[in-house]
Scaffold this motif. Structure first.
Motif, short mmCIF file in Angstrom:
data_model
loop_
_atom_site.label_atom_id
_atom_site.label_comp_id
_atom_site.label_asym_id
_atom_site.label_seq_id
_atom_site.Cartn_x
_atom_site.Cartn_y
_atom_site.Cartn_z
N ILE A 57 4.68 -5.92 -5.17
CA ILE A 57 3.38 -5.86 -4.50
C ILE A 57 2.93 -4.40 -4.39
CG2 ILE A 57 2.19 -6.31 -2.33
CD1 ILE A 57 3.95 -8.74 -1.99
N ARG A 58 3.88 -3.51 -4.08
CA ARG A 58 3.54 -2.08 -3.95
C ARG A 58 3.04 -1.51 -5.27
NH1 ARG A 58 7.49 -1.01 0.34
NH2 ARG A 58 6.12 -0.74 2.12
N LEU A 59 3.60 -1.94 -6.37
CA LEU A 59 3.14 -1.46 -7.67
C LEU A 59 1.69 -1.86 -7.91
CD1 LEU A 59 6.24 -2.05 -9.96
CD2 LEU A 59 5.22 0.13 -9.33
N PHE A 60 1.33 -3.07 -7.47
CA PHE A 60 -0.05 -3.54 -7.62
C PHE A 60 -1.00 -2.66 -6.83
CE2 PHE A 60 -3.68 -6.06 -6.27
CZ PHE A 60 -4.10 -6.63 -7.46
N ALA A 61 -0.58 -2.25 -5.61
CA ALA A 61 -1.47 -1.52 -4.71
C ALA A 61 -1.24 -0.02 -4.74
CB ALA A 61 -1.28 -2.04 -3.29
N SER A 62 -0.58 0.49 -5.76
CA SER A 62 -0.24 1.91 -5.77
C SER A 62 -1.46 2.81 -5.83
CB SER A 62 0.68 2.22 -6.94
OG SER A 62 0.02 1.93 -8.15
N SER A 63 -2.57 2.30 -6.36
CA SER A 63 -3.76 3.14 -6.48
C SER A 63 -4.67 3.03 -5.26
CB SER A 63 -4.53 2.75 -7.73
OG SER A 63 -4.96 1.41 -7.60
N PHE A 64 -4.33 2.17 -4.29
CA PHE A 64 -5.16 2.02 -3.11
C PHE A 64 -4.98 3.22 -2.19
CE2 PHE A 64 -4.93 -2.91 -3.34
CZ PHE A 64 -5.61 -2.86 -4.54
N ARG A 65 -5.94 3.44 -1.28
CA ARG A 65 -5.90 4.62 -0.40
C ARG A 65 -5.31 4.27 0.95
NH1 ARG A 65 -11.42 7.60 0.02
NH2 ARG A 65 -10.07 9.05 1.13
N GLY A 66 -4.60 5.24 1.53
CA GLY A 66 -4.12 5.14 2.91
C GLY A 66 -3.09 4.06 3.12
N ALA A 67 -3.22 3.35 4.25
CA ALA A 67 -2.25 2.32 4.61
C ALA A 67 -2.28 1.15 3.63
CB ALA A 67 -2.52 1.83 6.03
N HIS A 68 -3.37 1.03 2.91
CA HIS A 68 -3.49 -0.08 1.95
C HIS A 68 -2.47 0.03 0.82
CE1 HIS A 68 -7.97 -0.79 3.19
NE2 HIS A 68 -7.13 -0.86 4.20
N SER A 69 -1.87 1.20 0.66
CA SER A 69 -0.85 1.33 -0.37
C SER A 69 0.53 1.62 0.22
CB SER A 69 -1.21 2.46 -1.33
OG SER A 69 -1.16 3.69 -0.66
N ARG A 70 0.62 1.68 1.59
CA ARG A 70 1.90 2.04 2.19
C ARG A 70 2.53 0.94 3.03
NH1 ARG A 70 -1.09 6.78 3.26
NH2 ARG A 70 -0.62 8.39 1.73
N LEU A 71 1.72 0.19 3.78
CA LEU A 71 2.25 -0.82 4.69
C LEU A 71 2.24 -2.19 4.03
CD1 LEU A 71 0.40 0.34 7.92
CD2 LEU A 71 2.63 1.04 7.09
N THR A 72 3.38 -2.89 4.15
CA THR A 72 3.54 -4.13 3.38
C THR A 72 2.52 -5.19 3.76
OG1 THR A 72 5.88 -3.65 3.28
CG2 THR A 72 5.21 -5.86 2.68
N ARG A 73 2.28 -5.39 5.04
CA ARG A 73 1.31 -6.42 5.45
C ARG A 73 -0.09 -6.09 4.95
NH1 ARG A 73 2.66 -8.04 11.69
NH2 ARG A 73 4.70 -8.93 11.28
N THR A 74 -0.47 -4.86 5.13
CA THR A 74 -1.81 -4.45 4.67
C THR A 74 -1.92 -4.56 3.16
OG1 THR A 74 -1.34 -2.67 6.23
CG2 THR A 74 -3.54 -2.81 5.40
N ILE A 75 -0.84 -4.22 2.47
CA ILE A 75 -0.85 -4.32 1.01
C ILE A 75 -1.09 -5.76 0.58
CG2 ILE A 75 0.62 -4.18 -1.04
CD1 ILE A 75 1.87 -1.69 0.13
N THR A 76 -0.41 -6.71 1.22
CA THR A 76 -0.58 -8.11 0.82
C THR A 76 -2.01 -8.57 1.09
OG1 THR A 76 0.35 -8.78 2.95
CG2 THR A 76 1.82 -8.81 1.05
N GLN A 77 -2.57 -8.16 2.24
CA GLN A 77 -3.96 -8.54 2.55
C GLN A 77 -4.92 -7.95 1.51
OE1 GLN A 77 -4.54 -7.05 6.50
NE2 GLN A 77 -3.27 -8.65 7.43
N GLN A 78 -4.72 -6.69 1.18
CA GLN A 78 -5.61 -6.05 0.22
C GLN A 78 -5.45 -6.63 -1.18
OE1 GLN A 78 -8.13 -3.90 0.82
NE2 GLN A 78 -7.62 -4.49 2.91
N LYS A 79 -4.24 -7.06 -1.50
CA LYS A 79 -4.02 -7.68 -2.81
C LYS A 79 -4.80 -8.98 -2.91
CE LYS A 79 -0.61 -9.61 -5.89
NZ LYS A 79 0.76 -10.04 -6.09
#
Length: 128
Positions: free
Chosen positions: A17-39
């Motif tokens: 999931i982190r690889l998918f969101a690696s280009s996102f800014r801020g917490a959207h690429s660092r925190l797991t819950r936020t990453i899943t929501q943004q994905k």
């Protein structure tokens, strides 16, 4: 009692999931819950916009064809061209017609003139 080491499955899932969101800014690429929501949000937007992209390109092609056709003949329009193409069973989609209109206008004029001759359009409307 000895400590049980956790497996790697959850970590592997989170890394993916982190690889998918690696280009996102801020917490959207660092925190797991936020990453899943943004994905989820990103995939929903991508799915929605694929449809709108198809619509937008179709509108663009129709506009280009109509502009070139109206330039050539005063009494001929996009809708009549498409109608006559279907009558003659010519398989030219709007994308190809738009490319012909942009790159080689004379070719599109020749196609429309041949259709007009064969269908006998000018005589039925009373132009001649």
């Amino acid at each position: 009692m000895t400590r049980i080491r956790r497996g790697y499955i959850a970590r592997r899932r989170r890394t993916k999931i982190r690889l998918f969101a690696s280009s996102f800014r801020g917490a959207h690429s660092r925190l797991t819950r936020t990453i899943t929501q943004q994905k989820i949000r990103a995939l929903v937007s991508a799915h929605r916009d694929r449809g709108s992209q198809k619509r937008n390109f179709r509108r663009l092609w129709i506009t280009r064809i109509n502009a070139v056709i109206r330039e050539g003949g005063v009494f001929y329009s996009y809708s009549r061209l498409i109608h006559d193409l279907y009558k003659r069973r010519l398989l030219l989609n709007r994308k190809i017609l738009a490319q012909i209109a942009i790159l080689n206008r004379n070719c599109l004029y020749m196609i429309s003139n041949e259709i007009i001759k064969e269908v006998g359009y000018k005589k039925s409307v009373g132009i001649i």
